[in-house]
Scaffold this motif. Structure first.
Motif, PDB file in Angstrom:
ATOM      1  N   GLY A  99      41.935  36.140  30.081  1.00  0.00           N
ATOM      2  CA  GLY A  99      43.103  35.333  29.734  1.00  0.00           C
ATOM      3  C   GLY A  99      43.187  33.997  30.425  1.00  0.00           C
ATOM      4  N   SER A 100      42.227  33.677  31.274  1.00  0.00           N
ATOM      5  CA  SER A 100      42.242  32.383  31.947  1.00  0.00           C
ATOM      6  C   SER A 100      40.811  31.893  32.128  1.00  0.00           C
ATOM      7  N   GLY A 101      40.564  30.657  31.735  1.00  0.00           N
ATOM      8  CA  GLY A 101      39.242  30.080  31.892  1.00  0.00           C
ATOM      9  C   GLY A 101      39.028  29.514  33.281  1.00  0.00           C
ATOM     10  N   VAL A 102      37.893  28.843  33.454  1.00  0.00           N
ATOM     11  CA  VAL A 102      37.523  28.266  34.746  1.00  0.00           C
ATOM     12  C   VAL A 102      37.778  26.768  34.727  1.00  0.00           C
ATOM     13  N   SER A 103      38.450  26.274  35.748  1.00  0.00           N
ATOM     14  CA  SER A 103      38.719  24.835  35.825  1.00  0.00           C
ATOM     15  C   SER A 103      37.794  24.122  36.795  1.00  0.00           C
ATOM     16  N   GLY A 104      37.158  24.851  37.712  1.00  0.00           N
ATOM     17  CA  GLY A 104      36.262  24.188  38.650  1.00  0.00           C
ATOM     18  C   GLY A 104      35.488  25.170  39.509  1.00  0.00           C
ATOM     19  N   ILE A 105      34.338  24.707  40.003  1.00  0.00           N
ATOM     20  CA  ILE A 105      33.516  25.495  40.926  1.00  0.00           C
ATOM     21  C   ILE A 105      33.079  24.578  42.057  1.00  0.00           C
ATOM     22  N   THR A 106      33.286  25.011  43.294  1.00  0.00           N
ATOM     23  CA  THR A 106      32.793  24.266  44.452  1.00  0.00           C
ATOM     24  C   THR A 106      31.853  25.166  45.241  1.00  0.00           C
ATOM     25  N   GLN A 107      30.872  24.547  45.906  1.00  0.00           N
ATOM     26  CA  GLN A 107      29.888  25.309  46.657  1.00  0.00           C
ATOM     27  C   GLN A 107      29.787  24.790  48.087  1.00  0.00           C
ATOM     28  N   THR A 108      29.565  25.712  48.998  1.00  0.00           N
ATOM     29  CA  THR A 108      29.258  25.365  50.383  1.00  0.00           C
ATOM     30  C   THR A 108      27.995  26.126  50.776  1.00  0.00           C
ATOM     31  N   THR A 109      27.565  25.960  52.010  1.00  0.00           N
ATOM     32  CA  THR A 109      26.388  26.697  52.472  1.00  0.00           C
ATOM     33  C   THR A 109      26.689  28.182  52.633  1.00  0.00           C
ATOM     34  N   GLU A 110      27.962  28.541  52.627  1.00  0.00           N
ATOM     35  CA  GLU A 110      28.356  29.933  52.849  1.00  0.00           C
ATOM     36  C   GLU A 110      28.741  30.672  51.575  1.00  0.00           C
ATOM     37  N   SER A 111      29.359  29.961  50.627  1.00  0.00           N
ATOM     38  CA  SER A 111      29.893  30.649  49.455  1.00  0.00           C
ATOM     39  C   SER A 111      30.195  29.659  48.345  1.00  0.00           C
ATOM     40  N   ALA A 112      30.598  30.192  47.214  1.00  0.00           N
ATOM     41  CA  ALA A 112      31.083  29.386  46.090  1.00  0.00           C
ATOM     42  C   ALA A 112      32.523  29.793  45.810  1.00  0.00           C
ATOM     43  N   THR A 113      33.337  28.831  45.424  1.00  0.00           N
ATOM     44  CA  THR A 113      34.731  29.094  45.077  1.00  0.00           C
ATOM     45  C   THR A 113      34.957  28.727  43.616  1.00  0.00           C
ATOM     46  N   VAL A 114      35.456  29.680  42.847  1.00  0.00           N
ATOM     47  CA  VAL A 114      35.765  29.478  41.435  1.00  0.00           C
ATOM     48  C   VAL A 114      37.277  29.365  41.297  1.00  0.00           C
ATOM     49  N   THR A 115      37.731  28.264  40.738  1.00  0.00           N
ATOM     50  CA  THR A 115      39.162  28.069  40.495  1.00  0.00           C
ATOM     51  C   THR A 115      39.445  28.275  39.017  1.00  0.00           C
ATOM     52  N   LEU A 116      40.381  29.159  38.720  1.00  0.00           N
ATOM     53  CA  LEU A 116      40.736  29.449  37.339  1.00  0.00           C
ATOM     54  C   LEU A 116      41.829  28.501  36.855  1.00  0.00           C
ATOM     55  N   GLU A 117      42.020  28.464  35.554  1.00  0.00           N
ATOM     56  CA  GLU A 117      43.030  27.577  34.963  1.00  0.00           C
ATOM     57  C   GLU A 117      44.444  27.973  35.350  1.00  0.00           C
ATOM     58  N   ASN A 118      44.644  29.218  35.786  1.00  0.00           N
ATOM     59  CA  ASN A 118      45.958  29.639  36.266  1.00  0.00           C
ATOM     60  C   ASN A 118      46.117  29.420  37.769  1.00  0.00           C
ATOM     61  N   SER A 119      45.183  28.659  38.365  1.00  0.00           N
ATOM     62  CA  SER A 119      45.172  28.275  39.786  1.00  0.00           C
ATOM     63  C   SER A 119      44.688  29.382  40.718  1.00  0.00           C
ATOM     64  N   GLN A 120      44.356  30.529  40.183  1.00  0.00           N
ATOM     65  CA  GLN A 120      43.803  31.595  41.017  1.00  0.00           C
ATOM     66  C   GLN A 120      42.418  31.199  41.509  1.00  0.00           C
ATOM     67  N   GLN A 121      42.073  31.569  42.741  1.00  0.00           N
ATOM     68  CA  GLN A 121      40.766  31.231  43.301  1.00  0.00           C
ATOM     69  C   GLN A 121      39.994  32.496  43.655  1.00  0.00           C
ATOM     70  N   LEU A 122      38.681  32.444  43.380  1.00  0.00           N
ATOM     71  CA  LEU A 122      37.777  33.546  43.664  1.00  0.00           C
ATOM     72  C   LEU A 122      36.622  33.002  44.493  1.00  0.00           C
ATOM     73  N   THR A 123      36.267  33.672  45.571  1.00  0.00           N
ATOM     74  CA  THR A 123      35.089  33.273  46.335  1.00  0.00           C
ATOM     75  C   THR A 123      34.006  34.330  46.161  1.00  0.00           C
ATOM     76  N   ALA A 124      32.764  33.879  46.171  1.00  0.00           N
ATOM     77  CA  ALA A 124      31.640  34.793  45.977  1.00  0.00           C
ATOM     78  C   ALA A 124      30.384  34.192  46.578  1.00  0.00           C
ATOM     79  N   THR A 125      29.410  35.059  46.802  1.00  0.00           N
ATOM     80  CA  THR A 125      28.105  34.594  47.251  1.00  0.00           C
ATOM     81  C   THR A 125      27.338  33.944  46.107  1.00  0.00           C
TER      82      THR A 125
END
Length: 431
Positions: free
Chosen positions: A143-169
């Motif tokens: 029900g919500s798409g992806v608005s952005g992805i940022t990456q660091t040396t430790e992880s990636a952060t996915v920001t959804l269109e509903n402003s929810q954020q997910l971090t992952a390897t």
């Protein structure tokens, strides 16, 4: 609030859902994200206009995920024979008997119960969602798409269109040919738009469910028949099928403008005589055909699978099967990486995935391109060559059957002589 996962899969179609189920089985904490809601199945509804020919190899993979029984409990039609023939009319045709340019592959000759199954895409997707939902470490966020992805040396952060954020390897882009994940990763593509488009027509026909799928080749493009299932008590004596008509965009625009009765007449006249008598058209649609290949399969902590990485001419229905092969390969590599103490986004892991999958995907692209250009013309020498080629396939059943076993996923590799020939094809490295 930020949720933490091992892997975030963006795109919950057939390939993305397969990966979610498979990685969940391995104990990875997985989030599967898609803007669209989950697929629904109504046994009384007409079939999904989008169908795929799932190979025996894909069937084995779906069985391992626990999805195949889900699919069989809905709808799936086995096909035991596959036929190909040349329908182009040309003076040179008179030099060769029609039976020579007709090749049929039979499951009985390949010592297998069937060559594959014709399954509606929504049914396959639903079965895979059910398998993913059964895994306690899989979270489905629909029900919500992806608005952005940022990456660091430790992880990636996915920001959804509903402003929810997910971090992952690791982030897996399984969001199709127009992949936003691929764009966000800065990965370019090579693309070739074909002159043809494909029109899909969902029909009912008089007679029992057939066990054969076939393609007749015309200079304007192939015309294909894919059997589905019985139309049931509401339409006694009738069965359902999906037809595919490849042609120039202007010709398909004309066909799409016709009413159902007029279109049925055009189909009966324009398709090979093997087409059974149609009784009703239920749905129609069309799409452009393009070959597309990502210039690389990964960037940092982002990796691509399925149509996000490659699309091919749908001539032999191999697209989703290649996507499932991507998923199975990546799943195994990620499991092995964890067991070896490597990071999931380790460059050596993702480069191994590309080294294993790019050549296989490229070979299929090249084969479909060669097939397309060989058959989609009226040039006399090529007309003769393709008829002789089909005749040779009839005359050399062992080689033909070996290639068929590979294409259907019965065997894991092409025969050695075919591998050698394809490795030497000009231009293969440019795809």
């Amino acid at each position: 609030m930020t949720q933490e996962f091992d892997i975030v899969i963006i795109g919950a179609g057939m390939v993305g859902a397969a990966l979610a189920a498979g990685l969940g089985q391995e104990g990875f904490r997985v989030a599967m994200v898609d803007r669209a809601p989950g697929p629904e199945f109504d046994p009384e509804a007409a079939p999904d206009i989008r169908v795929s020919a799932l190979s025996a190899g894909s069937e084995r993979y779906l069985q391992s995920l626990g999805a195949w029984q889900n699919i069989l409990s809905m709808r799936a039609t086995p096909y035991r024979r596959l036929a190909v023939w040349d329908e182009a009319e040309h003076p040179l045709s008179n030099l060769i008997p029609r039976t020579v340019n007709h090749v049929e592959f039979d499951a009985a000759r390949l010592n297998t119960p069937h060559l594959g199954h014709i399954v509606e895409n929504s049914v396959t997707q639903k079965g895979l969602w059910q398998a993913a939902e059964a895994e306690p470490t899989v979270t489905i966020l629909a029900g919500s798409g992806v608005s952005g992805i940022t990456q660091t040396t430790e992880s990636a952060t996915v920001t959804l269109e509903n402003s929810q954020q997910l971090t992952a390897t690791l982030v897996i882009g399984a969001d199709g040919a127009q992949s936003r994940v691929r764009d966000m990763a800065g990965i370019g593509v090579t693309r070739n738009q074909y002159g043809q488009q494909a029109m899909i027509i969902s029909v009912r026909y008089q007679g029992p469910v057939q066990d054969i799928t076939w393609q007749g080749f015309y200079p304007s493009g192939p015309r294909a028949f894919l059997p589905l299932y019985s139309a049931g008590a509401a339409h006694p004596g009738e069965s359902r099928a999906s037809l595919v008509w490849y042609d120039a965009p202007e010709e398909l625009a004309r066909l799409k403008s016709l009413g159902n009765e007029a279109l049925m007449t055009e189909i009966q006249q324009g398709f090979p005589a093997e087409l059974p008598q149609l009784t009703h058209i239920e749905a129609r649609g069309s799409f452009p055909i393009a070959r597309q290949h990502a210039r690389q399969y990964s960037a940092g902590r982002i990796v691509l699978v399925g149509d996000a990485a490659h699309t091919i001419n749908p001539l032999a229905g191999q697209g989703v099967n290649l996507g499932f092969q991507d998923a199975q390969c990546l799943q195994n590599l990620l499991k092995n990486a964890r067991n070896a103490g490597k990071g999931l986004a380790d460059a050596s892991v993702l480069s191994t995935y590309e080294k294993q999958r790019r050549p296989a995907n490229r070979r299929m692209m090249y084969a479909m391109d060669a097939f397309y250009h060989l058959f989609s013309n009226q040039t006399p020498p090529l007309h003769l060559i393709r008829n002789l080629g089909l005749g040779a396939a009839r005359a050399l059943p062992f080689a033909r059957d070996q290639v068929a076993r590979y294409a259907m996923g019965v065997d894991d590799e092409l025969p050695a002589v075919i591998r050698t020939l394809t490795s030497r094809l000009p231009g293969l490295n440019q795809l």
